[in-house]
Design an enzyme around this catalytic site. Structure first.
Site, PDB file in Angstrom:
ATOM      1  N   GLU A 203      -5.037   4.026   6.194  1.00  0.00           N
ATOM      2  CA  GLU A 203      -4.683   3.760   4.802  1.00  0.00           C
ATOM      3  C   GLU A 203      -5.262   4.834   3.890  1.00  0.00           C
ATOM      4  O   GLU A 203      -4.721   5.120   2.828  1.00  0.00           O
ATOM      5  CB  GLU A 203      -5.208   2.364   4.444  1.00  0.00           C
TER       6      GLU A 203
ATOM      7  N   ARG B 251       0.822  -1.228   0.000  1.00  0.00           N
ATOM      8  CA  ARG B 251       0.000   0.000   0.000  1.00  0.00           C
ATOM      9  C   ARG B 251       0.853   1.275   0.000  1.00  0.00           C
ATOM     10  O   ARG B 251       0.502   2.264   0.656  1.00  0.00           O
ATOM     11  CB  ARG B 251      -0.948   0.022   1.210  1.00  0.00           C
TER      12      ARG B 251
ATOM     13  N   SER C 194     -10.648  -0.325   2.716  1.00  0.00           N
ATOM     14  CA  SER C 194      -9.904  -0.482   3.974  1.00  0.00           C
ATOM     15  C   SER C 194      -9.540   0.883   4.529  1.00  0.00           C
ATOM     16  O   SER C 194      -8.927   1.690   3.827  1.00  0.00           O
ATOM     17  CB  SER C 194      -8.605  -1.244   3.727  1.00  0.00           C
TER      18      SER C 194
HETATM   19  N1  EPU Z   1     -11.006 -10.941   9.591  1.00  0.00           N
HETATM   20  C1  EPU Z   1     -11.653 -10.964  10.807  1.00  0.00           C
HETATM   21  N2  EPU Z   1     -12.933 -10.510  10.842  1.00  0.00           N
HETATM   22  C2  EPU Z   1     -13.588 -10.086   9.747  1.00  0.00           C
HETATM   23  C3  EPU Z   1     -12.938 -10.083   8.489  1.00  0.00           C
HETATM   24  C4  EPU Z   1     -11.638 -10.509   8.446  1.00  0.00           C
HETATM   25  O1  EPU Z   1     -11.103 -11.353  11.833  1.00  0.00           O
HETATM   26  O2  EPU Z   1     -14.750  -9.722   9.867  1.00  0.00           O
HETATM   27  C5  EPU Z   1      -9.606 -11.430   9.542  1.00  0.00           C
HETATM   28  C6  EPU Z   1      -9.566 -12.917   9.241  1.00  0.00           C
HETATM   29  O3  EPU Z   1      -8.504 -13.481   9.956  1.00  0.00           O
HETATM   30  C7  EPU Z   1      -9.272 -12.934   7.760  1.00  0.00           C
HETATM   31  C8  EPU Z   1      -8.338 -11.753   7.649  1.00  0.00           C
HETATM   32  O4  EPU Z   1      -8.893 -10.785   8.550  1.00  0.00           O
HETATM   33  O5  EPU Z   1      -8.656 -14.114   7.363  1.00  0.00           O
HETATM   34  C9  EPU Z   1      -8.175 -11.195   6.267  1.00  0.00           C
HETATM   35  O6  EPU Z   1      -9.432 -10.726   5.812  1.00  0.00           O
HETATM   36  P1  EPU Z   1      -9.673 -10.386   4.269  1.00  0.00           P
HETATM   37  O7  EPU Z   1      -9.314 -11.542   3.452  1.00  0.00           O
HETATM   38  O8  EPU Z   1     -11.056  -9.833   4.145  1.00  0.00           O
HETATM   39  O9  EPU Z   1      -8.601  -9.275   3.933  1.00  0.00           O
HETATM   40  P2  EPU Z   1      -7.998  -8.017   4.717  1.00  0.00           P
HETATM   41  O10 EPU Z   1      -6.597  -8.303   5.070  1.00  0.00           O
HETATM   42  O11 EPU Z   1      -8.897  -7.621   5.830  1.00  0.00           O
HETATM   43  C10 EPU Z   1      -6.998  -6.931   2.572  1.00  0.00           C
HETATM   44  C11 EPU Z   1      -7.016  -5.619   1.850  1.00  0.00           C
HETATM   45  C12 EPU Z   1      -8.327  -5.449   1.087  1.00  0.00           C
HETATM   46  C13 EPU Z   1      -8.475  -6.597   0.105  1.00  0.00           C
HETATM   47  C14 EPU Z   1      -8.447  -7.904   0.909  1.00  0.00           C
HETATM   48  C15 EPU Z   1      -8.529  -9.127   0.058  1.00  0.00           C
HETATM   49  C16 EPU Z   1      -5.616  -4.173   3.237  1.00  0.00           C
HETATM   50  C17 EPU Z   1      -5.553  -2.975   4.123  1.00  0.00           C
HETATM   51  N3  EPU Z   1      -6.826  -4.516   2.803  1.00  0.00           N
HETATM   52  O12 EPU Z   1      -8.014  -6.893   3.572  1.00  0.00           O
HETATM   53  O13 EPU Z   1      -8.222  -4.247   0.343  1.00  0.00           O
HETATM   54  O14 EPU Z   1      -9.673  -6.510  -0.628  1.00  0.00           O
HETATM   55  O15 EPU Z   1      -7.198  -7.989   1.655  1.00  0.00           O
HETATM   56  O16 EPU Z   1      -7.298  -9.443  -0.455  1.00  0.00           O
HETATM   57  O17 EPU Z   1      -4.580  -4.744   2.930  1.00  0.00           O
HETATM   58  C18 EPU Z   1      -8.759  -1.933   0.232  1.00  0.00           C
HETATM   59  O18 EPU Z   1      -7.556  -1.716   0.211  1.00  0.00           O
HETATM   60  O19 EPU Z   1      -9.590  -0.992   0.201  1.00  0.00           O
HETATM   61  C19 EPU Z   1      -9.234  -3.298   0.365  1.00  0.00           C
HETATM   62  C20 EPU Z   1     -10.503  -3.588   0.507  1.00  0.00           C
END
Ligand code: EPU
Length: 336
Positions: free
Chosen positions: A332, A164, A236
């Protein structure tokens, strides 16, 4: 081209905040852009460039000039038996461009489906999702240096891409306007489907190819992420923090289920969504501000939240996470 005065910014960003720009100009051609930068641009001491407005939070009226580059165009600049090199102009809508490439069977951007925003913004924070970052396909970024108006080309290695982040968001922030981005895509791509959610979703499809990967990722995103056309948000709100191994182990003693992803350059990335959920901030609403009930990493505007209210709410989350886990959550979104 018209310079609008005291214009509502609501239609031009996804957080849905009621605020105004003192001056706003939308530019649709390269020639017009150059001529504007040579003349009027220099008359405004406060100025900013706004792409699709999907990663910005306005905390009040903007008392300067906002320039919206809306230059369109997609051009195939080189083709081999295995690859295509494509230039997309900054004002192309990101997901329409992804769709254009997927429809032609070109691989590389399918995991980045449904990310809001414009092409010109994609290198700035090196957009990423489902195991792919845009830096993997960017060949070079075409820019205009805003003081000299020189055209400058940044090769991939010169962009300082990181999670990012890039030079356009850090050391060179505000110095360049990105006019186009050039991508190298694959005709027989190695698809990246190892992300658990994606693997599961793909079981519903007969064939695994760029089109089904795009369809599967679109379905996951529609389920989890609030649609900014219905509920204001900027995706995010926080980055996923990277902490030291001893720090991670300390958290693990109290919370054995804490997820963690070891990083190549040391440290462990912990999902901010997990921290927020475990700090009991998932689906919490205070007035018109809240965290999404399906993805707590996303802060939403349920109606008339102000930028200040959103920041206050975000700071409360940061404080709570710091107290509980000793982790600093970094925002972010770009706060203006
Ligand atoms: N999780 C929870 N509770 C929730 C949702 C997620 O505990 O309600 C935990 C779980 O452990 C899950 C982990 O968070 O396995 C990862 O969740 P997710 O796959 O939804 O991804 P993220 O790390 O929360 C990142 C990006 C997103 C992108 C997703 C999918 C960042 C800051 N965000 O989110 O990007 O869509 O991965 O790859 O890195 C954005 O930048 O606007 C964005 C949406």
């Amino acid at each position: 081209m018209q310079i609008l005065e005291n214009t509502a910014l609501k239609p031009f960003h996804t957080f849905g905040i009621n605020c105004n720009a003192r001056f706003l100009v939308t530019i649709e051609s390269y020639t017009e852009l150059i001529s504007f930068l040579k003349t009027d641009w220099n008359n405004y001491p406060h100025r900013m460039i706004l792409g699709g407005g999907s990663n910005v939070l306005f905390t009040g009226d903007y008392e300067g000039l906002i320039l919206r580059p809306q230059i369109k165009g997609i051009e195939l600049i080189e083709e081999t038996s295995e690859t295509v090199t494509v230039r997309a102009m900054c004002g192309e809508v990101w997901d329409e461009f992804v769709n254009y490439t997927v429809e032609r069977g070109w691989g590389g951007l399918e995991n980045l489906s449904q990310i809001p925003g414009n092409v010109g913004a994609c290198p700035i924070q090196n957009i990423g999702a489902y195991g792919v970052e845009v830096k993997e396909t960017i060949q070079w970024v075409e820019c205009i240096e805003l003081t000299t108006l020189n055209q400058v080309k940044f090769w991939n290695e010169e962009c300082g891409f990181d999670y990012r982040n890039s030079v356009f968001k850090s050391s060179l922030k505000g110095k360049y306007l990105i006019t186009a981005v050039v991508f190298k895509l694959q005709k027989s791509p190695a698809l990246k489907t190892k992300y658990a959610d994606v693997e599961r979703e793909l079981e519903k499809y007969e064939k695994v190819d760029v089109k089904s990967v795009r369809a599967a990722i679109s379905a996951i995103r529609w389920r989890k992420l609030p649609d900014p056309l219905c509920i204001g948000n900027a995706g995010s709100f926080f980055k996923n923090p990277v902490i030291s191994v001893p720090h991670y182990k300390e958290i693990q003693e109290d919370y054995p289920t804490v997820p963690g992803y070891p990083q190549a350059d040391a440290g462990i990335k912990v999902p901010a969504a997990w921290l927020i959920e475990n700090a009991c901030y998932k689906g919490v609403r205070e007035g018109d501000v809240g965290t999404s009930p399906t993805q707590p990493l996303v802060i939403v505007n349920y109606g008339d939240a102000t930028g200040e209210e959103i920041i206050t709410f975000a700071r409360k989350i940061q404080k709570q996470i710091h107290e509980m886990f000793g982790v600093e959550l970094e925002m972010e979104v770009n706060v203006v």
